[in-house]
Design an enzyme around this catalytic site. Structure first.
Site, PDB file in Angstrom:
ATOM      1  N   THR A  51      -0.886   0.450  -4.345  1.00  0.00           N
ATOM      2  CA  THR A  51       0.060   1.375  -4.472  1.00  0.00           C
ATOM      3  C   THR A  51      -0.883   2.229  -4.211  1.00  0.00           C
ATOM      4  O   THR A  51      -1.921   3.011  -4.855  1.00  0.00           O
ATOM      5  CB  THR A  51       1.127   1.794  -5.546  1.00  0.00           C
ATOM      6  OG1 THR A  51       0.352   1.863  -6.488  1.00  0.00           O
ATOM      7  CG2 THR A  51       1.875   0.464  -5.275  1.00  0.00           C
ATOM      8  N   GLY A  52      -0.605   3.318  -3.039  1.00  0.00           N
ATOM      9  CA  GLY A  52      -0.971   4.495  -2.671  1.00  0.00           C
ATOM     10  C   GLY A  52      -1.999   4.805  -1.802  1.00  0.00           C
ATOM     11  O   GLY A  52      -2.936   5.222  -1.591  1.00  0.00           O
ATOM     12  N   CYS A  53      -2.304   3.387  -1.714  1.00  0.00           N
ATOM     13  CA  CYS A  53      -3.324   3.527  -0.073  1.00  0.00           C
ATOM     14  C   CYS A  53      -1.997   3.701   1.215  1.00  0.00           C
ATOM     15  O   CYS A  53      -1.654   2.533   1.201  1.00  0.00           O
ATOM     16  CB  CYS A  53      -3.410   1.842  -0.214  1.00  0.00           C
ATOM     17  SG  CYS A  53      -5.078   2.095  -1.618  1.00  0.00           S
ATOM     18  N   MET A  54      -2.814   3.984   2.545  1.00  0.00           N
ATOM     19  CA  MET A  54      -1.896   3.917   3.351  1.00  0.00           C
ATOM     20  C   MET A  54      -2.104   2.338   4.151  1.00  0.00           C
ATOM     21  O   MET A  54      -1.126   1.916   4.414  1.00  0.00           O
ATOM     22  CB  MET A  54      -2.649   4.544   4.624  1.00  0.00           C
ATOM     23  CG  MET A  54      -2.196   6.464   4.140  1.00  0.00           C
ATOM     24  SD  MET A  54      -3.146   7.600   5.366  1.00  0.00           S
ATOM     25  CE  MET A  54      -2.041   6.869   6.963  1.00  0.00           C
ATOM     26  N   SER A  55      -3.543   2.147   3.733  1.00  0.00           N
ATOM     27  CA  SER A  55      -3.138   0.211   4.607  1.00  0.00           C
ATOM     28  C   SER A  55      -3.181  -0.202   3.208  1.00  0.00           C
ATOM     29  O   SER A  55      -2.965  -0.184   2.465  1.00  0.00           O
ATOM     30  CB  SER A  55      -4.887   0.274   4.419  1.00  0.00           C
ATOM     31  OG  SER A  55      -5.183   1.306   5.336  1.00  0.00           O
TER      32      SER A  55
END
Length: 147
Positions: A51-55
């Site tokens: 979690t916390g990733c744009m991709s």
């Protein structure tokens, strides 16, 4: 794998230093990602998603029994540059003990590799999330060893 995590970071930094242009550094990161095996779709689930990733990013840990046990990681992303960033992290962290993983200062690693200069703030936030995921696995392993 080169000796310690720090030696691996130094080796990667030397490789980055070979490139003068930012585009070439991006190309190197993307090439590292292309060299990784993709995670099978069956291993791309909520339990491996970062979690916390744009991709879309997945990191799959496995524990190698031993004294002390070692964590091995595989990862994948739907973005080429992010897959390359995963490859960098796997070079540094995979095959290490919990103590080795936790001994790496993530901010110092990113500074040494000049990643803050190579990637966007959003990618940097995602990289921090990936590192925190790896560190969480290492903390869990350490806790099971101490139990």
């Amino acid at each position: 794998m080169a000796g310690t995590p720090q030696e691996t970071i130094d080796e990667l930094a030397e490789n980055f230093a070979l490139f003068d242009e930012m585009e070439d550094k991006y190309g190197y990161i993307v090439d590292l990602g292309r060299q990784m095996d993709a995670l099978p779709d069956a291993e791309k689930g909520d339990e491996t998603k970062v979690t916390g990733c744009m991709s879309q990013v997945w990191i799959k840990p496995t524990v190698e029994d031993g004294d002390p046990p070692r964590l091995h990681f595989r990862g994948d992303s739907d973005a080429f540059i992010v897959k390359g960033l995963i490859a960098i992290l796997l070079k540094v962290y995979s095959g290490r003990t919990a103590e080795e993983i936790l001994s790496v200062d993530p901010a110092e690693m990113m500074h040494r590799l000049e990643l803050e200069n190579h990637i966007s703030p959003n990618r940097r936030n995602g990289l921090v999330s990936m590192v925190e995921t790896i560190r969480t696995y290492a903390k869990r392993l350490r806790e099971t060893q101490e139990a």
